[in-house]
Write an enzyme that holds these catalytic residues in place. Structure first.
Site, short mmCIF file in Angstrom:
data_model
loop_
_atom_site.label_atom_id
_atom_site.label_comp_id
_atom_site.label_asym_id
_atom_site.label_seq_id
_atom_site.Cartn_x
_atom_site.Cartn_y
_atom_site.Cartn_z
CG HIS A 112 12.37 25.98 -2.87
ND1 HIS A 112 13.77 25.97 -2.79
CD2 HIS A 112 12.11 26.14 -1.74
CE1 HIS A 112 14.47 26.07 -1.70
NE2 HIS A 112 13.35 26.03 -0.78
CG ASP A 142 15.99 26.27 -5.59
OD1 ASP A 142 14.93 26.85 -5.93
OD2 ASP A 142 16.27 25.90 -4.34
CB SER A 215 14.73 28.01 1.43
OG SER A 215 14.69 26.68 1.63
#
Length: 474
Positions: A112, A142, A215
């Site tokens: 992402h 992911d 992230s």
């Protein structure tokens, strides 16, 4: 008297100081770890072409801000009443973290962070900026694998997430809100955590402070080895709340290896829809306690159907690994290579049996689940005990829902059916562990239902099947 008071105060002070020193001595010193590992942690900046929300005015002067602040300011801008109600193309920038896994320039991050990017820049701790290309990405896990040009680049030491235990110290390095090389520490709260029933990632849960921008960054153990990739947070405010989740490095490396060698990721697949086994369902299926994954749907001609799995089976283990919660099943099956045999221990009609299923290949996202398959025309009858009136399925209904048998509810009269939320149009395929192939069978099984014991019913509503339970008092 005064001397005694002073001596007591000094003694108390020394005691408190010794306790503080003992506590400080028990806490780990992360300094050497950070100095050794941080050069391999990178900041990732990805540019994407996005469509502005209708009526919003893009502000290029905000592009240098981290996404969290930029979005806050853009939301604060009033709508322009003279602007047409349509989106406008503009360039946006997302910030995240990543880490170098090999000296020749392979980088791991979250999918992402770089999804739909037109340009990706990797900035290192020595302020070098390297352009990256996407080798491959796996939205299900992911994970994205990037490549930058370079030799003898600093690389992290990789560990084994399978050896992690709850209570271990872990440390994260990343760029929360764009603040490079931020270090936060905490402990492992749990391993093998599922965030949804269809997740193929057994997440590591920690209480490490993770915020937007972290992230894709690494999660280290005390040995300085990467054991996870920080991926998600659970929050009601948009900030840290003590619930953060990391992708196990074992899973990430398997994905990265497949992306590098094959360009895609293949996972095992059974072709079933499952649901959790609660206390009432456990009683209905003859289990001592709630455990396993209840098979609510079986794809016709899918791997599970070919291996003999039936609707109503409760899968308790895969290749000897227990299935405590339904969400454990996708982890276990997804980790198998297509074509491998999976030995399933199942409970069927109160008895345990073992099935061998040749695992298939997980289809594209959105095509994993399908209707079940199971065999006529009678008159409209009903069961007073259940408070429901049912009809045979028409050929059109069978074709629409890919069914061979079952009955459709035409009317809810009263009683248990109304209490458990059944509706006209619901299709009943199983009752008390019996397949329902006609109205006559349904009526017969309904009349013989036991009292004061949990009874299961499989209901298909708009193509989705689930088991529900109820008890009869008369």
């Amino acid at each position: 008297m005064l001397n005694r008071t002073r001596l007591a105060a000094r003694f108390t002070g020394l005691l408190l100081l010794s306790q503080v020193l003992v506590v400080r001595a028990a806490l780990p010193d992360f300094t050497p770890l950070v100095e050794r590992a941080s050069p391999a942690v990178v900041n990732i900046s990805a540019r994407q072409a996005v469509t502005s929300r209708a009526g919003r005015v893009p502000m290029p002067e905000l592009e240098g801000l981290p996404p969290f602040f930029r979005e806050f300011f853009e939301r604060s801008i009033p709508q322009n009443p003279g602007q047409p109600d349509r989106g406008r193309q503009r360039e946006a920038q997302s910030l995240g973290s990543g880490f170098i896994i090999s000296s020749d320039g392979y980088v791991l991050t979250n999918n992402h962070v770089v999804a739909d990017a037109t340009e990706i820049m990797v900035r290192m701790t020595d302020r070098r900026e390297l352009q990256a290309k996407v080798v491959g990405a796996d939205p299900r896990a992911d994970i994205a694998l990037l490549k930058v040009e370079g030799q003898d680049l600093p690389a992290v030491t990789l560990g084994k997430s399978s050896e992690l235990k709850a209570g271990e110290w872990v440390l994260a390095i990343g760029s929360p809100f764009g603040f490079d090389r931020s270090v936060t520490a905490g402990v492992v709260s749990a391993t093998g955590r599922s965030l949804s029933a269809e997740s193929y990632v057994p997440f590591i849960q920690t209480d490490v402070a993770i915020n937007p921008g972290n992230s894709g960054g690494p999660l280290f153990n005390l040995a300085g080895e990467v054991v996870g990739i920080n991926s998600q947070i659970f929050t009601r405010s948009g900030g840290f709340m003590g619930l953060s989740f990391a992708i196990p490095i074992d899973v990430a490396l398997d994905v990265a290896d497949q992306l590098r060698t094959e360009g895609k990721v293949s996972r095992g697949w059974l072709g079933v829809a499952i649901q959790e086994v609660n206390r009432e369902l456990a009683e209905s299926f003859g289990l001592e306690r709630p455990a396993g994954a209840l098979v609510a749907q079986v794809l016709e001609n899918g791997p599970a159907a070919k291996g003999g799995v039936r609707v109503g089976d409760v899968i308790l283990s895969v290749n000897g690994q227990p299935i405590s919660m339904a969400a454990d099943l996708p982890h276990q099956i997804g980790a198998l290579r297509p074509g491998k045999l999976a030995r399933l221990e199942v409970v069927r009609e109160g008895s345990r049996t073992t099935l061998e299923v040749a695992v298939g290949t997980l289809p594209e996202q959105g095509q994993e689940l399908a209707s079940a398959a199971e065999p006529e025309m009678e008159i409209d009858q009903g069961s007073k005990r259940l408070g429901v009136r049912v009809n045979e399925l028409t050929p059109e209904q069978k074709q629409e829902w890919d069914l061979q048998s079952g009955v459709v509810i035409s009317e809810i009269i009263n009683g248990p059916a109304a209490m458990i939320g059944l509706r006209p149009g619901d299709i009943i395929t199983h009752l008390n562990n019996h397949a329902i192939n006609s109205v006559r069978t349904f009526t017969q099984v309904a009349e013989e239902l036991p009292k004061h014991r949990s009874v299961s019913m499989r209901v298909l509503r708009q193509g989705r099947a689930s088991f529900i339970t109820f008890k009869l008092t008369d």
